[in-house]
Design a protein around this motif. Structure first.
Motif, PDB file in Angstrom:
ATOM      1  N   ILE A 178       0.878  -1.177   0.000  1.00 50.49           N
ATOM      2  CA  ILE A 178       0.000   0.000   0.000  1.00 50.49           C
ATOM      3  C   ILE A 178       0.908   1.218   0.000  1.00 50.49           C
ATOM      4  CG2 ILE A 178      -1.857   1.254   1.182  1.00 50.49           C
ATOM      5  CD1 ILE A 178      -2.690  -1.570   0.218  1.00 50.49           C
ATOM      6  N   ARG A 179       0.845   2.003  -1.059  1.00 50.12           N
ATOM      7  CA  ARG A 179       1.804   3.102  -1.231  1.00 50.12           C
ATOM      8  C   ARG A 179       1.355   4.363  -0.508  1.00 50.12           C
ATOM      9  NH1 ARG A 179       2.844   4.823  -6.441  1.00 50.12           N
ATOM     10  NH2 ARG A 179       4.687   5.784  -5.556  1.00 50.12           N
ATOM     11  N   LYS A 180       0.089   4.707  -0.661  1.00 50.58           N
ATOM     12  CA  LYS A 180      -0.419   5.867   0.087  1.00 50.58           C
ATOM     13  C   LYS A 180      -1.937   5.857   0.102  1.00 50.58           C
ATOM     14  CE  LYS A 180      -0.788   9.339  -3.498  1.00 50.58           C
ATOM     15  NZ  LYS A 180      -0.259  10.380  -4.296  1.00 50.58           N
ATOM     16  N   ILE A 181      -2.495   6.617   1.027  1.00 49.27           N
ATOM     17  CA  ILE A 181      -3.943   6.792   1.067  1.00 49.27           C
ATOM     18  C   ILE A 181      -4.206   8.292   1.067  1.00 49.27           C
ATOM     19  CG2 ILE A 181      -6.079   6.339   2.330  1.00 49.27           C
ATOM     20  CD1 ILE A 181      -4.740   3.915   3.607  1.00 49.27           C
ATOM     21  N   SER A 182      -4.928   8.752   0.064  1.00 47.33           N
ATOM     22  CA  SER A 182      -5.286  10.170   0.051  1.00 47.33           C
ATOM     23  C   SER A 182      -6.778  10.286   0.312  1.00 47.33           C
ATOM     24  CB  SER A 182      -4.910  10.810  -1.285  1.00 47.33           C
ATOM     25  OG  SER A 182      -5.743  10.315  -2.301  1.00 47.33           O
ATOM     26  N   SER A 183      -7.151  11.280   1.099  1.00 46.87           N
ATOM     27  CA  SER A 183      -8.540  11.428   1.508  1.00 46.87           C
ATOM     28  C   SER A 183      -8.897  12.901   1.447  1.00 46.87           C
ATOM     29  CB  SER A 183      -8.685  10.880   2.937  1.00 46.87           C
ATOM     30  OG  SER A 183      -9.952  10.321   3.129  1.00 46.87           O
ATOM     31  N   LYS A 184      -9.637  13.276   0.399  1.00 46.75           N
ATOM     32  CA  LYS A 184     -10.038  14.686   0.266  1.00 46.75           C
ATOM     33  C   LYS A 184     -11.254  14.798  -0.631  1.00 46.75           C
ATOM     34  CE  LYS A 184      -6.411  15.095  -3.190  1.00 46.75           C
ATOM     35  NZ  LYS A 184      -5.033  15.326  -3.416  1.00 46.75           N
ATOM     36  N   LYS A 185     -11.936  15.953  -0.528  1.00 47.71           N
ATOM     37  CA  LYS A 185     -13.129  16.255  -1.341  1.00 47.71           C
ATOM     38  C   LYS A 185     -14.124  15.095  -1.348  1.00 47.71           C
ATOM     39  CE  LYS A 185     -10.646  19.391  -4.442  1.00 47.71           C
ATOM     40  NZ  LYS A 185      -9.823  19.367  -5.654  1.00 47.71           N
ATOM     41  N   GLY A 186     -14.309  14.476  -0.195  1.00 51.78           N
ATOM     42  CA  GLY A 186     -15.327  13.423  -0.079  1.00 51.78           C
ATOM     43  C   GLY A 186     -14.924  12.072  -0.626  1.00 51.78           C
ATOM     44  N   MET A 187     -13.663  11.951  -1.102  1.00 55.02           N
ATOM     45  CA  MET A 187     -13.215  10.678  -1.678  1.00 55.02           C
ATOM     46  C   MET A 187     -11.918  10.201  -1.036  1.00 55.02           C
ATOM     47  SD  MET A 187     -15.609  10.234  -3.894  1.00 55.02           S
ATOM     48  CE  MET A 187     -15.171   8.961  -5.070  1.00 55.02           C
ATOM     49  N   THR A 188     -11.760   8.892  -0.966  1.00 51.75           N
ATOM     50  CA  THR A 188     -10.530   8.295  -0.429  1.00 51.75           C
ATOM     51  C   THR A 188      -9.956   7.351  -1.467  1.00 51.75           C
ATOM     52  OG1 THR A 188     -11.300   8.477   1.851  1.00 51.75           O
ATOM     53  CG2 THR A 188      -9.590   6.827   1.403  1.00 51.75           C
ATOM     54  N   LYS A 189      -8.656   7.496  -1.724  1.00 48.25           N
ATOM     55  CA  LYS A 189      -7.973   6.652  -2.707  1.00 48.25           C
ATOM     56  C   LYS A 189      -6.867   5.873  -2.039  1.00 48.25           C
ATOM     57  CE  LYS A 189      -8.131   9.044  -7.142  1.00 48.25           C
ATOM     58  NZ  LYS A 189      -7.315   9.772  -8.126  1.00 48.25           N
ATOM     59  N   ILE A 190      -6.927   4.554  -2.191  1.00 51.78           N
ATOM     60  CA  ILE A 190      -5.872   3.706  -1.645  1.00 51.78           C
ATOM     61  C   ILE A 190      -4.998   3.238  -2.816  1.00 51.78           C
ATOM     62  CG2 ILE A 190      -5.364   1.594  -0.339  1.00 51.78           C
ATOM     63  CD1 ILE A 190      -8.173   1.857   0.924  1.00 51.78           C
ATOM     64  N   SER A 191      -3.767   3.744  -2.851  1.00 53.45           N
ATOM     65  CA  SER A 191      -2.853   3.421  -3.960  1.00 53.45           C
ATOM     66  C   SER A 191      -1.971   2.253  -3.571  1.00 53.45           C
ATOM     67  CB  SER A 191      -1.977   4.611  -4.298  1.00 53.45           C
ATOM     68  OG  SER A 191      -2.794   5.707  -4.652  1.00 53.45           O
ATOM     69  N   TYR A 192      -1.710   1.388  -4.537  1.00 56.53           N
ATOM     70  CA  TYR A 192      -0.950   0.174  -4.248  1.00 56.53           C
ATOM     71  C   TYR A 192      -0.039  -0.200  -5.408  1.00 56.53           C
ATOM     72  CZ  TYR A 192      -4.366  -2.209  -7.281  1.00 56.53           C
ATOM     73  OH  TYR A 192      -5.140  -2.602  -8.348  1.00 56.53           O
ATOM     74  N   ILE A 193       0.890  -1.096  -5.132  1.00 57.49           N
ATOM     75  CA  ILE A 193       1.655  -1.733  -6.210  1.00 57.49           C
ATOM     76  C   ILE A 193       1.790  -3.219  -5.871  1.00 57.49           C
ATOM     77  CG2 ILE A 193       2.999   0.160  -7.229  1.00 57.49           C
ATOM     78  CD1 ILE A 193       5.299  -0.643  -5.350  1.00 57.49           C
ATOM     79  N   VAL A 194       2.035  -3.996  -6.891  1.00 58.44           N
ATOM     80  CA  VAL A 194       2.253  -5.420  -6.711  1.00 58.44           C
ATOM     81  C   VAL A 194       3.707  -5.687  -7.087  1.00 58.44           C
ATOM     82  CG1 VAL A 194       1.657  -7.685  -7.631  1.00 58.44           C
ATOM     83  CG2 VAL A 194      -0.145  -6.028  -7.148  1.00 58.44           C
ATOM     84  N   GLU A 195       4.393  -6.390  -6.208  1.00 58.67           N
ATOM     85  CA  GLU A 195       5.832  -6.584  -6.455  1.00 58.67           C
ATOM     86  C   GLU A 195       6.103  -7.621  -7.534  1.00 58.67           C
ATOM     87  OE1 GLU A 195       7.603  -7.315  -2.646  1.00 58.67           O
ATOM     88  OE2 GLU A 195       7.291  -5.219  -2.059  1.00 58.67           O
TER      89      GLU A 195
END
Ligand SMILES: [Zn+2]
Length: 236
Positions: free
Chosen positions: A219-236
């Protein structure tokens, strides 16, 4: 309508088909077949690449799209020769790209299961973007201090990878899907994909056979703004 064989088997990289039509479209030259193993870009998953060939002809497939009537367009160019309607052709999908896309797509679904398992309040899954360039899972709703959730989501999702949970898929009628509360595009097949024992989700993408195939998810980062949350990821 084009028969979509990739729905049945993610790992079928070569097959036969019959040419229905060669079309000059605004987007370039396109081959239309009776059936295809090429994944058309959509549902957060990128297009397959590959080749359509006969003994003397090679057509390089650069982009694949599905129209509203269920017809698949294979866009690309003839490397040599040309093909006529009625001819039998061999389809070859770029294997490495397909497997990578399947892993990223299944990883997105698995992250959704991890988040659900953790009962993180106030966010509701909306969609996934499973492209190699910055894949993420998106939620409606926001979290306070979103970064704090990274370690537990990463731990939980990798436990699910370790468990090597089988991926199941099923075709449902639109009515059956509705009854189960699964979203299905009108007029199209309502296909559900799920990790055995986990939530059934409407999805037309290609998936791995079991979660263990995905490998480690970061899990690379989680951004949470303007009513939305994004969970960014990568697969090794
Ligand atoms: Zn999906």
């Amino acid at each position: 309508m084009t028969k979509l064989i990739y729905l049945e088997d993610t790992y079928l990289f070569e097959s036969e088909a019959e040419v229905k039509e060669i079309k000059n479209t605004e987007k370039g030259l396109a081959i239309i077949l009776d059936q295809t193993i090429f994944y058309p870009q959509g549902g957060g998953q990128p297009t397959d690449h590959g080749k359509i060939t006969t003994e003397n002809v090679v057509f390089n497939v650069a982009d694949v799209r599905l129209d509203e009537d269920g017809v698949v367009y294979h866009f690309g160019n003839f490397q040599n020769g040309t093909i006529k309607p009625g001819e039998k052709v061999t389809l070859k999908v770029d294997k490495e790209r397909r497997i990578n896309n399947a892993k990223l797509h299944s990883a997105g679904h698995l992250i959704a299961e991890a988040v659900k398992k953790l009962e993180i309040p106030g966010i509701k899954p909306v969609k996934g973007f499973h492209f190699p360039e910055g894949p993420y899972v998106e939620y409606e709703g926001t979290l306070e201090n979103p970064q704090e959730y990274i370690p537990e989501i990463e731990k939980t999702v990798n436990e699910l990878v370790e468990e090597d949970i089988k991926v199941e898929k099923e075709e449902l009628s639109t009515e059956e899907a509705e009854k189960k509360g699964v979203w299905a595009p009108t007029g199209k097949s309502a296909r559900i994909v799920y990790f055995q024992g986990y939530e059934q989700r409407g999805c037309g993408g290609t998936h791995v056979k079991a979660s263990g195939e995905i490998g480690k998810i970061e899990i690379r980062k989680i951004s949470s703004k303007k009513g939305m949350t994004k969970i960014s990821y990568i697969v090794e």
